[in-house]
Design a protein around this motif. Structure first.
Motif, PDB file in Angstrom:
ATOM      1  N   ARG A  80     -38.572 -38.606  -2.852  1.00 57.70           N
ATOM      2  CA  ARG A  80     -38.098 -38.578  -4.243  1.00 57.70           C
ATOM      3  C   ARG A  80     -36.717 -39.229  -4.363  1.00 57.70           C
ATOM      4  NH1 ARG A  80     -41.522 -35.269  -7.091  1.00 57.70           N
ATOM      5  NH2 ARG A  80     -42.803 -33.875  -5.826  1.00 57.70           N
ATOM      6  N   THR A  81     -35.891 -39.023  -3.346  1.00 58.28           N
ATOM      7  CA  THR A  81     -34.574 -39.674  -3.350  1.00 58.28           C
ATOM      8  C   THR A  81     -34.729 -41.186  -3.241  1.00 58.28           C
ATOM      9  OG1 THR A  81     -33.604 -37.728  -2.269  1.00 58.28           O
ATOM     10  CG2 THR A  81     -32.325 -39.755  -2.202  1.00 58.28           C
ATOM     11  N   LEU A  82     -35.693 -41.616  -2.445  1.00 63.39           N
ATOM     12  CA  LEU A  82     -35.969 -43.049  -2.336  1.00 63.39           C
ATOM     13  C   LEU A  82     -36.416 -43.617  -3.673  1.00 63.39           C
ATOM     14  CD1 LEU A  82     -36.398 -45.555  -0.464  1.00 63.39           C
ATOM     15  CD2 LEU A  82     -38.759 -44.759  -0.171  1.00 63.39           C
ATOM     16  N   GLU A  83     -37.271 -42.897  -4.338  1.00 59.82           N
ATOM     17  CA  GLU A  83     -37.740 -43.353  -5.655  1.00 59.82           C
ATOM     18  C   GLU A  83     -36.588 -43.420  -6.657  1.00 59.82           C
ATOM     19  OE1 GLU A  83     -41.132 -42.162  -8.924  1.00 59.82           O
ATOM     20  OE2 GLU A  83     -39.995 -40.621  -7.869  1.00 59.82           O
ATOM     21  N   ALA A  84     -35.732 -42.383  -6.626  1.00 64.50           N
ATOM     22  CA  ALA A  84     -34.609 -42.340  -7.564  1.00 64.50           C
ATOM     23  C   ALA A  84     -33.603 -43.457  -7.311  1.00 64.50           C
ATOM     24  CB  ALA A  84     -33.918 -40.981  -7.469  1.00 64.50           C
ATOM     25  N   SER A  85     -33.595 -43.974  -6.088  1.00 63.60           N
ATOM     26  CA  SER A  85     -32.625 -45.019  -5.750  1.00 63.60           C
ATOM     27  C   SER A  85     -33.006 -46.374  -6.330  1.00 63.60           C
ATOM     28  CB  SER A  85     -32.492 -45.136  -4.232  1.00 63.60           C
ATOM     29  OG  SER A  85     -33.675 -45.682  -3.672  1.00 63.60           O
ATOM     30  N   ARG A 114     -48.659 -41.116  -8.435  1.00 63.13           N
ATOM     31  CA  ARG A 114     -47.653 -40.631  -9.372  1.00 63.13           C
ATOM     32  C   ARG A 114     -46.734 -39.706  -8.601  1.00 63.13           C
ATOM     33  NH1 ARG A 114     -49.955 -38.410 -14.846  1.00 63.13           N
ATOM     34  NH2 ARG A 114     -47.727 -38.596 -15.288  1.00 63.13           N
ATOM     35  N   VAL A 115     -45.657 -40.258  -8.085  1.00 71.37           N
ATOM     36  CA  VAL A 115     -44.771 -39.514  -7.191  1.00 71.37           C
ATOM     37  C   VAL A 115     -44.195 -38.294  -7.861  1.00 71.37           C
ATOM     38  CG1 VAL A 115     -42.676 -39.676  -5.810  1.00 71.37           C
ATOM     39  CG2 VAL A 115     -44.224 -41.621  -5.930  1.00 71.37           C
ATOM     40  N   GLU A 116     -43.831 -38.425  -9.119  1.00 67.73           N
ATOM     41  CA  GLU A 116     -43.109 -37.344  -9.763  1.00 67.73           C
ATOM     42  C   GLU A 116     -43.949 -36.082  -9.948  1.00 67.73           C
ATOM     43  OE1 GLU A 116     -43.958 -40.160 -11.032  1.00 67.73           O
ATOM     44  OE2 GLU A 116     -44.860 -39.988 -13.019  1.00 67.73           O
ATOM     45  N   ASN A 117     -45.289 -36.212  -9.868  1.00 65.82           N
ATOM     46  CA  ASN A 117     -46.132 -35.046 -10.085  1.00 65.82           C
ATOM     47  C   ASN A 117     -46.744 -34.511  -8.792  1.00 65.82           C
ATOM     48  OD1 ASN A 117     -45.753 -35.022 -12.845  1.00 65.82           O
ATOM     49  ND2 ASN A 117     -47.395 -36.501 -13.213  1.00 65.82           N
ATOM     50  N   ARG A 118     -46.335 -35.095  -7.684  1.00 70.80           N
ATOM     51  CA  ARG A 118     -46.873 -34.654  -6.408  1.00 70.80           C
ATOM     52  C   ARG A 118     -45.965 -33.610  -5.785  1.00 70.80           C
ATOM     53  NH1 ARG A 118     -51.830 -35.524  -4.878  1.00 70.80           N
ATOM     54  NH2 ARG A 118     -51.191 -35.768  -2.716  1.00 70.80           N
TER      55      ARG A 118
END
Length: 236
Positions: A80-85, A114-118
């Motif tokens: 999730r941190t990777l996605e947020a970056s 869908r990363v945010e819902n996993r």
């Protein structure tokens, strides 16, 4: 027949031989009462070493399980941190594939991610390969390499950083090595016990059978003295 029961039967055999008094006087040194007592002590010590080694192994397995249990949540947070970056989609999908290897679930079609819902919740059904701790460490190592190679990934949290992931990787590898070492110690203790009790020329069981033959020889096959030892069973 269990190893402990064999040892118990051997202790009873010694008791009977002691009770025979001076008539039990074999010429073979390994059949004499003092030698039998020493053999029993050696057997009991070997059994205790196996018990201790097994306990140490079980404790090591439990410790590894406890230490690995937070790993899915850590990897999920890293993802999730990777996605947020703002990392590229391809890098996120690569990292997610490693996450699935660690938690033991199968990734969906990449186009439907869908990363945010996993949630990083281990699935109940996992393959043997996914359950293997070595495979989990390998997947985490690949994840760390993939994430660390992303220029925009600059977390402030130590556990998400490259150094933090390397530290965790060292910890997990050590846990696997410790369990392997403890398993090896347990197996060596079993081999030593089997040698002492069954396999070597003057093993406990072979000695016991020789004692029974000697008692039969000096008292006769239908004597009460032989009946005492005849009923004792020694099996492997």
């Amino acid at each position: 027949m269990s190893h402990v029961k064999n040892a118990e039967a051997f202790a009873r055999l010694i008791s009977f031989c002691t009770g025979y008094g001076g008539k039990y006087n074999p010429g073979s040194p390994n059949l004499q009462v003092d030698a039998l007592v020493n053999a029993l002590n050696e057997t009991q010590q070997a059994l205790e070493r196996v018990k201790v080694a097994r306990t140490n192994f079980d404790n090591g397995v439990n410790q590894r399980k406890q230490s690995f249990s937070p790993l899915p949540n850590l990897v999920s947070s890293i993802l999730r941190t990777l996605e947020a970056s703002g990392a590229k989609r391809e890098k996120i999908l690569d990292a997610r594939a490693f996450l699935h290897q660690i938690i033991g679930s199968s990734p969906k079609n990449p186009s439907s991610h869908r990363v945010e819902n996993r949630e990083a919740i281990p699935q109940k059904r996992r393959s043997q390969l996914q359950l293997a701790f070595v495979s989990k460490v390998d997947a985490f190592s690949k994840l760390a390499q993939a994430v660390s190679s992303e220029p925009v990934y600059q977390p402030r949290e130590k556990e998400f950083s490259r150094a933090g992931m390397e530290e965790k990787l060292l910890e997990l590898n050590k846990l696997n090595r410790d369990v392997d070492d403890l398993r090896g110690a347990w197996r060596r203790a079993i081999i030593e016990r089997n040698e002492i009790m069954y396999l070597r020329d003057e093993s406990m069981v072979r000695t016991a059978k020789s004692v029974k033959k000697y008692v039969r020889a000096i008292y006769g096959p239908f004597s009460a003295q032989y009946a005492l030892v005849k009923s004792l069973e020694f099996n492997y």
